[in-house]
Motif scaffolding. Structure first.
Motif, PDB file in Angstrom:
ATOM      1  N   VAL A  51      45.373  40.608  42.573  1.00  0.00           N
ATOM      2  CA  VAL A  51      44.914  41.988  42.675  1.00  0.00           C
ATOM      3  C   VAL A  51      45.454  42.573  43.977  1.00  0.00           C
ATOM      4  O   VAL A  51      45.469  41.919  45.014  1.00  0.00           O
ATOM      5  N   THR A  52      45.904  43.819  43.914  1.00  0.00           N
ATOM      6  CA  THR A  52      46.427  44.534  45.081  1.00  0.00           C
ATOM      7  C   THR A  52      45.853  45.948  45.084  1.00  0.00           C
ATOM      8  O   THR A  52      45.299  46.425  44.078  1.00  0.00           O
ATOM      9  N   GLY A  53      45.994  46.657  46.225  1.00  0.00           N
ATOM     10  CA  GLY A  53      45.562  48.040  46.343  1.00  0.00           C
ATOM     11  C   GLY A  53      44.072  48.223  46.314  1.00  0.00           C
ATOM     12  O   GLY A  53      43.577  49.293  45.921  1.00  0.00           O
ATOM     13  N   TYR A  54      43.320  47.240  46.734  1.00  0.00           N
ATOM     14  CA  TYR A  54      41.861  47.310  46.665  1.00  0.00           C
ATOM     15  C   TYR A  54      41.289  47.687  48.033  1.00  0.00           C
ATOM     16  O   TYR A  54      41.962  47.600  49.067  1.00  0.00           O
ATOM     17  N   SER A  57      36.295  43.737  50.830  1.00  0.00           N
ATOM     18  CA  SER A  57      36.548  42.392  51.336  1.00  0.00           C
ATOM     19  C   SER A  57      37.916  41.886  50.900  1.00  0.00           C
ATOM     20  O   SER A  57      38.390  42.182  49.796  1.00  0.00           O
ATOM     21  N   ARG A  58      38.524  41.064  51.795  1.00  0.00           N
ATOM     22  CA  ARG A  58      39.815  40.445  51.446  1.00  0.00           C
ATOM     23  C   ARG A  58      39.646  39.346  50.401  1.00  0.00           C
ATOM     24  O   ARG A  58      40.614  38.952  49.760  1.00  0.00           O
ATOM     25  N   ASP A 105      44.476  30.618  45.309  1.00  0.00           N
ATOM     26  CA  ASP A 105      45.654  30.535  46.174  1.00  0.00           C
ATOM     27  C   ASP A 105      45.440  31.299  47.473  1.00  0.00           C
ATOM     28  O   ASP A 105      45.949  30.898  48.522  1.00  0.00           O
ATOM     29  N   SER A 106      44.714  32.390  47.405  1.00  0.00           N
ATOM     30  CA  SER A 106      44.366  33.193  48.572  1.00  0.00           C
ATOM     31  C   SER A 106      43.159  34.045  48.199  1.00  0.00           C
ATOM     32  O   SER A 106      42.616  33.922  47.093  1.00  0.00           O
ATOM     33  N   GLY A 107      42.751  34.964  49.095  1.00  0.00           N
ATOM     34  CA  GLY A 107      41.579  35.786  48.812  1.00  0.00           C
ATOM     35  C   GLY A 107      41.748  36.685  47.614  1.00  0.00           C
ATOM     36  O   GLY A 107      40.772  36.988  46.901  1.00  0.00           O
TER      37      GLY A 107
END
Length: 643
Positions: A51-54, A57-58, A105-107
């Motif tokens: 997910v991007t552009g949010y 919280s990270r 894999d990441s937040g």
């Protein structure tokens, strides 16, 4: 003033506008790989979601849903990052056992993982992200279709590595059969590998090395470790595909020569690959079979080199001599090349320059891996010997007629080039071993030899004359014999730049003498002198040999000796050096001055004496005349001086 206010306000206004634009233009975006994704039942499935552009919280939350093909659009909760009770009943036990799980894999990136995919898991998977934004902008979910295909991957092997250890240099051949049957276009890869044993060559237990493989793009790829690339380039490692039984393809791996570091647990691995819509290759099925443990016995522990006859052997002069070298302990049917050499160790005299060991080893003949026989001195053995290879690993050195120079201590040296039947000229041998020594003695016929040197009769020798030296040689023996005579001069050598005498070591020349000329047993003259005077050698009679020095000068003076050496003839008509030598007594050569040189001395003395007498006479006469003149003038002086 107004301009300065405008300049300060403009950058802050621009920055505020950019922040406002980013806030309201950037939208939430959820992505998954393009589909459909074809995966095999019973093997893992991994679907990434990002997910991007949010805002907020990270660390974002994710929820996964499944829409089965027969569910008519109804969704099933699979798993969630924020709700442990999210999974539907069919997935709840699998989630609890972690057969179905999420791997972050990441937040903002996560993976849905199925440890063992089932046929009923086929459908469309949706990745949903709960809202953390101040406004709803963009998409909050994305979906991808998953097609589950049946498992048709088969693998088998035809030979297990169970039994006796392999000898270093033995050929290893392993066959692995594999097949797949699918309506979807997939590729099959085959990998042969080895896992190091607990006592492997410096490797920890379980360390896996790929030996050679047919990769996912159907290319042949050797392993990077343990010199597999070099062995593949040299043709020592191959992998071939051929038709097998029951519709399966057989893959045959061959190593032409195994080494101790090849020991370990061997396996064969078959993998099924598919090219996903995003252009990446994915492994969708894999099976591995253990073929067995391989233990390689080092060549140093198995190779045996023996020679016959053993100990000591005595042969008559001119009789044939046969020495046999037997090589055993090599791997049967191996691809290793052998270099077999017969070496002779001779006793060293005090005149020879050798190492402190007191012996020197010479190569007599060799049998190279390509079957070429080479003699150390081809001219001395033309037609007089042979070196042959027998079918039972025996290499025979045959001398058709033994000469005194053939006596000595013999050993057979065998160099093994593991895996290289025809090694290059610069290739280093893997291992070299020598046999025990065999001493060869020759019964030679008795030879009595003497040499007497003298000046040829004549007047006293003077500079510029021709000096003739005679050498009378006496030989008593049986059978044909020839004499080789060498003339040497001792003492009064001309010293060249750097103190070198005739280009050889000064101490050696002083001890052995400076070689002037040789008349060989074949009647060939060889001249070595470096003086200005010319020399010649000749045979005046069957027992008399001469040395002539033309226009001799003072530097030709010194002590002269002649050295005789007897050559015999064997039954095959070949001349050989009997080793019998004799040296004459020393003859002093002194050159007197010429008559013209003798007349020069009285002439010089006479002229010098005449000059001396003349000077004395003139001095005496002049002195007396001046005295008389002074006495005659004395009365007149007195007369003029009286009052």
């Amino acid at each position: 003033m107004m301009m300065m206010v405008m300049r300060a306000w403009w950058p802050r206004t621009t920055l505020l506008c950019l922040l406002w634009a980013v806030r309201y233009v950037v939208c939430r975006d959820v992505t998954v790989p393009p589909g459909p994704l074809y995966r095999v039942a019973g093997f893992p499935l991994s679907i990434p979601c990002a997910v991007t552009g949010y805002e907020g919280s990270r660390t974002q939350d994710f929820e996964w849903f499944l829409y089965r093909d027969d569910s008519q659009g109804r969704q099933m909760g699979v798993i969630s990052t924020r709700d442990a009770g999210f999974p539907y009943a069919p997935f709840m036990p699998r989630v609890k056992s972690e057969e179905v799980r999420l791997e972050r894999d990441s937040g903002d990136k996560i993976r849905l993982v199925f440890q063992r995919l089932r046929v009923e898991d086929q459908g469309r998977y949706e990745c949903f992200t709960p809202n953390t934004d101040s406004k709803y902008l963009g998409n909050y979910s994305a979906s991808v279709a998953v097609q589950v295909i049946p498992d048709t991957l088969l693998i088998s092997y035809t030979r297990s590595l169970i039994g006796q250890p392999f000898l270093e240099g033995a050929e290893l051949s392993l066959t692995c059969s594999a097949a797949i049957s699918s309506n979807v276009h997939t590729h099959l890869s085959i990998t042969f590998g080895v896992r190091a044993a607990a006592t492997g060559s410096g490797s920890s237990p379980g360390t896996q090395r790929d030996i050679i493989a047919v990769d996912k793009e159907l290319g042949l790829r050797p392993g990077r470790e343990n010199s597999y690339q070099r062995r593949y380039d040299d043709g020592e490692l191959t992998l071939m595909k051929k038709s097998g039984i029951g519709g399966m393809d057989a893959y045959v791996m061959k190593m032409s020569a195994v080494a101790p570091e090849d020991s370990g647990l061997y396996f064969c691995e078959a993998s099924q690959w598919i090219l996903d819509p995003d252009g990446t290759w994915q492994k969708i099925a894999q099976r591995s079979l253990e073929i067995g443990n391989l233990t390689v016995q080092p060549l140093a522990d198995s190779l045996r080199v023996t020679s016959t006859p053993r100990g000591e052997v005595t042969v008559q002069l001119g009789s044939p001599l046969t020495l046999t070298c037997e090589v055993s302990g090599l791997a049967p049917g191996g691809q290793s090349g052998l270099l077999v050499r017969w070496m002779r160790i001779r006793a060293v005299s005090s005149d020879d320059r050798v190492s402190a060991s007191g012996v020197s080893e010479d190569e007599v003949a060799r049998y190279s891996p390509d079957g070429v026989v080479t003699w150390k001195d081809d001219s001395s053995r033309t037609g007089g010997g042979s070196m042959e290879k027998g079918a039972d690993g025996k290499y025979s050195l045959r001398l058709f007629s033994a000469h005194p120079a053939d006596s000595g201590v013999y050993r057979c040296a065998v160099s093994v080039f593991v895996g290289r039947r025809i090694p290059g000229s610069s290739a280093a041998a893997t291992f070299t071993q020598r046999s025990d020594a065999v001493t060869v003695n020759l019964k030679t016929k008795e030879v009595k030899l003497s040499a007497v040197a003298q000046l040829a009769p004549g007047p006293l020798l003077k500079r510029g004359d021709t000096v003739t030296l005679l050498c009378n040689v006496s030989v008593v023996t049986t059978g044909p014999a020839q004499v080789e005579v060498q003339w040497l001069r001792k003492g009064l050598f001309p010293v060249q730049e750097g103190g070198d005498k005739g280009g050889v070591d000064g101490e050696a020349v002083e001890e052995k003498g400076l070689v002037l000329a040789t008349l060989t047993h074949q009647g060939i003259s060889r001249l070595y002198t470096n003086n200005s005077s010319e020399v010649s050698v000749d045979r005046l009679s069957p027992v008399t040999y001469s040395l002539r020095i033309f226009s001799a000068q003072s530097e030709d003076e010194g002590l002269f000796v002649c050295q005789a050496e007897v050559w015999g003839q064997d039954p095959q008509g070949v001349w050989y050096n009997s080793g019998t030598k004799a040296q004459s007594q020393s003859v002093r050569v002194y050159l007197y001055a010429r008559a013209a040189d003798l007349l020069l001395i009285p002439l010089v003395v006479g002229v010098s004496s005449a000059l001396l007498v003349g000077v004395l006479i003139i001095a005496t006469v002049t002195c007396c005349f001046m005295k008389q003149v002074s006495q005659a003038a004395l009365p007149n002086i007195r007369r003029w001086s009286s009052p």
